[in-house]
Design a protein around this motif. Structure first.
Motif, PDB file in Angstrom:
ATOM      1  N   ARG A 155       1.504   1.121   3.624  1.00  0.00           N
ATOM      2  CA  ARG A 155       0.848   1.629   4.835  1.00  0.00           C
ATOM      3  C   ARG A 155       1.632   1.349   6.114  1.00  0.00           C
ATOM      4  NH1 ARG A 155      -4.628   2.101   6.824  1.00  0.00           N
ATOM      5  NH2 ARG A 155      -5.135   2.946   4.776  1.00  0.00           N
ATOM      6  N   ASP A 156       2.060   0.083   6.291  1.00  0.00           N
ATOM      7  CA  ASP A 156       2.673  -0.298   7.564  1.00  0.00           C
ATOM      8  C   ASP A 156       4.188  -0.428   7.495  1.00  0.00           C
ATOM      9  OD1 ASP A 156       0.199  -0.472   9.035  1.00  0.00           O
ATOM     10  OD2 ASP A 156      -0.245  -2.227   7.805  1.00  0.00           O
ATOM     11  N   GLY A 157       4.769   0.014   6.375  1.00  0.00           N
ATOM     12  CA  GLY A 157       6.229   0.026   6.273  1.00  0.00           C
ATOM     13  C   GLY A 157       6.861  -1.337   6.041  1.00  0.00           C
ATOM     14  N   HIS A 158       6.065  -2.316   5.616  1.00  0.00           N
ATOM     15  CA  HIS A 158       6.647  -3.646   5.372  1.00  0.00           C
ATOM     16  C   HIS A 158       7.246  -3.770   3.981  1.00  0.00           C
ATOM     17  CE1 HIS A 158       3.744  -4.683   8.686  1.00  0.00           C
ATOM     18  NE2 HIS A 158       4.905  -5.077   9.149  1.00  0.00           N
ATOM     19  N   PHE A 159       6.846  -2.890   3.086  1.00  0.00           N
ATOM     20  CA  PHE A 159       7.379  -2.882   1.726  1.00  0.00           C
ATOM     21  C   PHE A 159       7.924  -1.482   1.432  1.00  0.00           C
ATOM     22  CE2 PHE A 159       4.110  -6.169   1.623  1.00  0.00           C
ATOM     23  CZ  PHE A 159       4.705  -7.189   0.895  1.00  0.00           C
ATOM     24  N   ALA A 160       8.943  -1.436   0.566  1.00  0.00           N
ATOM     25  CA  ALA A 160       9.457  -0.145   0.073  1.00  0.00           C
ATOM     26  C   ALA A 160       9.465  -0.211  -1.453  1.00  0.00           C
ATOM     27  CB  ALA A 160      10.860   0.095   0.613  1.00  0.00           C
ATOM     28  N   LEU A 161       8.737   0.696  -2.091  1.00  0.00           N
ATOM     29  CA  LEU A 161       8.650   0.681  -3.561  1.00  0.00           C
ATOM     30  C   LEU A 161       9.968   1.165  -4.153  1.00  0.00           C
ATOM     31  CD1 LEU A 161       6.800   0.197  -6.024  1.00  0.00           C
ATOM     32  CD2 LEU A 161       6.126   2.606  -5.877  1.00  0.00           C
ATOM     33  N   GLN A 162      10.596   0.294  -4.973  1.00  0.00           N
ATOM     34  CA  GLN A 162      11.920   0.603  -5.514  1.00  0.00           C
ATOM     35  C   GLN A 162      11.943   0.626  -7.042  1.00  0.00           C
ATOM     36  OE1 GLN A 162      14.938   0.654  -3.278  1.00  0.00           O
ATOM     37  NE2 GLN A 162      13.290   1.000  -1.835  1.00  0.00           N
ATOM     38  N   ALA A 163      11.006  -0.079  -7.690  1.00  0.00           N
ATOM     39  CA  ALA A 163      11.091  -0.227  -9.143  1.00  0.00           C
ATOM     40  C   ALA A 163       9.706  -0.507  -9.704  1.00  0.00           C
ATOM     41  CB  ALA A 163      12.027  -1.384  -9.499  1.00  0.00           C
ATOM     42  N   GLY A 164       9.549  -0.300 -11.012  1.00  0.00           N
ATOM     43  CA  GLY A 164       8.251  -0.595 -11.618  1.00  0.00           C
ATOM     44  C   GLY A 164       8.300  -0.627 -13.133  1.00  0.00           C
ATOM     45  N   ALA A 165       7.394  -1.446 -13.697  1.00  0.00           N
ATOM     46  CA  ALA A 165       7.062  -1.388 -15.130  1.00  0.00           C
ATOM     47  C   ALA A 165       5.559  -1.141 -15.116  1.00  0.00           C
ATOM     48  CB  ALA A 165       7.419  -2.692 -15.818  1.00  0.00           C
ATOM     49  N   PHE A 166       5.196   0.123 -14.965  1.00  0.00           N
ATOM     50  CA  PHE A 166       3.848   0.468 -14.548  1.00  0.00           C
ATOM     51  C   PHE A 166       2.812   0.476 -15.665  1.00  0.00           C
ATOM     52  CE2 PHE A 166       6.562   2.576 -11.384  1.00  0.00           C
ATOM     53  CZ  PHE A 166       6.005   2.086 -10.217  1.00  0.00           C
TER      54      PHE A 166
END
Ligand code: NAD
Length: 397
Positions: A35-46
């Motif tokens: 929401r506020d741009g503090h994290f950027a999703l780069q990877a996952g084991a969803f």
């Protein structure tokens, strides 16, 4: 006020374990973190199913090679990359939290984990020690604590507006599992399986939420002893309970109750906390999170509204739009994720002054939730007896 301005030098590179396509809680984690741009999703084991996890990750916009089959594979591969993830959120069933958090901390990652943190106090304390040793944040998503009026309640109580605190009445009692919903719902099925849910169902699944709210509102109040009785009204859920009552005595003479239930037929959510003092009471209900009731004995009820200038500055700090416009659970979670990011950044920079000013559900809150469930189960399984609560110092929200 939160307005989307960047507060970190760069967003934290972030991954997820669980929270796959059909999960209940995955989307709110992503929505809140991004929401506020503090994290950027780069990877996952969803997902438990690697193909489904990879397909979902690419649909979220991730590079296919960063959608991993398992969390172990993700932590190992990301550690080799110069742009590898710095933080991970764990949104899997309870029985996997301990192993995934441990592996993430050992891989040098900051962690946000779902509640309950794990099954036993011994495991929780081990994770606490590991997070301290690795100098990494381990946050827990007690998401309702991000509602702004929880801060107003804390400040009112601290200022003595209620007088001497006597009673804390808590409940999280919904009706969605009044019948055996687990028969055709996998997300309910693991919740009533001790191998995946742990030693309790509703105590850990819902009761720990208002318990954490009470810890935020009343940081000085420490449990001295408790008594719990638990029932499985849908008999096939035994030994796990779908209803429980917990009575608590606090050091200093106050008392409290927690009603945890999934069989409160007709109730949509039913999470409430009422704090009763010698001259006034306050009450917050998660189905109307923009209002806080303040009831002074002998005076008309006052309804305090979120976002209004008469609130304490601490209750306005996370305002995003001003009073009148309703905010909800997604904003509450975003507020917490912002604090998680600020804590991770301050930890990495060794900024102890900043860390001291930040309050969020940290590993101590996670330990406290696990400890409470353990004591409740111990009391209930002895027939509902008073058990002493050890180590009242554990929690320091
Ligand atoms: P769910 O069953 O709907 O989804 C679980 C997801 O995790 C699925 O996508 C599944 O494929 C994936 N998964 C399972 N094991 C995995 C593994 N080893 N590696 C990778 N992915 C894996 O469950 P849910 O309702 O979303 O609950 C998940 C967690 O969130 C639980 O701990 C639950 O208590 C918690 N929860 C918290 C809140 C809250 O308010 N904080 C609300 C709901 C659920």
């Amino acid at each position: 006020m939160i307005n989307g301005e960047q507060e970190l030098a760069a967003p934290l590179r972030w991954g997820m374990v669980g929270g796959g396509k059909s999960s209940q809680i995955g989307y709110i984690h992503r929505s809140a973190a991004l929401r506020d741009g503090h994290f950027a999703l780069q990877a996952g084991a969803f997902d438990l199913d690697p193909a489904a996890g990879r397909a979902f990750g690419t649909r979220l916009g991730l590079a296919p090679e960063r959608c991993y089959a398992t969390y172990a594979e993700m932590f190992a591969a990301e550690a080799q990359r110069p742009d590898g993830i710095q933080a991970v959120s764990v949104a899997t069933p309870n029985g996997t939290h301990y192993a995934i958090c441990r592996a993430a901390l050992l891989a040098g990652l900051h962690v946000v984990c779902e509640k309950p943190l794990c099954f036993t106090t011994a495991q929780a304390l081990e994770l606490q020690a590991l997070s301290e040793q690795q100098r990494k944040v381990l946050g827990v998503t007690y998401g309702y604590a991000g509602h702004q009026l929880i801060e107003e309640a804390r400040e009112l109580i601290a200022a003595g507006a209620l007088g001497e605190i006597r009673i804390v009445q808590m409940q999280f009692a919904h009706g969605f599992h009044s019948a055996a919903a687990e028969a055709d719902n996998p997300a309910t099925r693991w919740r009533v399986d001790p191998a995946m849910a742990g030693p309790s169902y509703v105590l850990g699944d819902v009761g720990t939420h208002p318990l954490y709210l009470s810890e935020v509102m009343l940081p000085e109040l420490k449990i001295e002893s408790l008594l719990c009785t638990r029932q499985s009204f849908v008999a096939s859920r035994a030994p796990l309970e779908d209803n429980a009552f917990t009575l608590m005595k606090y050091h200093g003479g106050a008392v409290g109750t927690v009603w945890s239930s999934a069989v409160n037929a007709g109730s949509m959510h039913g999470q409430k906390i009422r704090v009763i003092g010698s001259r006034a009471s306050l009450e917050w209900w998660d189905e109307q999170p923009n209002q806080l009731r303040l009831e002074v004995q002998g005076e008309p009820v006052r309804i305090l509204e979120r976002g209004m200038g008469y609130l304490h500055p601490a209750a306005l700090a996370d305002d995003r739009i001003g009073g009148g416009h309703p905010e909800g659970l997604f904003e509450a979670w975003s507020n917490l994720y912002r604090r998680f990011a600020l804590a991770m950044d301050a930890t990495d920079r060794g900024d102890t002054a900043r860390l001291a000013r930040l309050r969020y559900p940290d590993v101590h809150a996670g330990v406290q939730g696990v400890r409470w469930v353990e004591h409740c189960v111990r009391s209930a399984d002895q027939g509902g007896v008073w058990v002493r609560y050890d180590d009242p110092q554990t929690c320091r929200p």
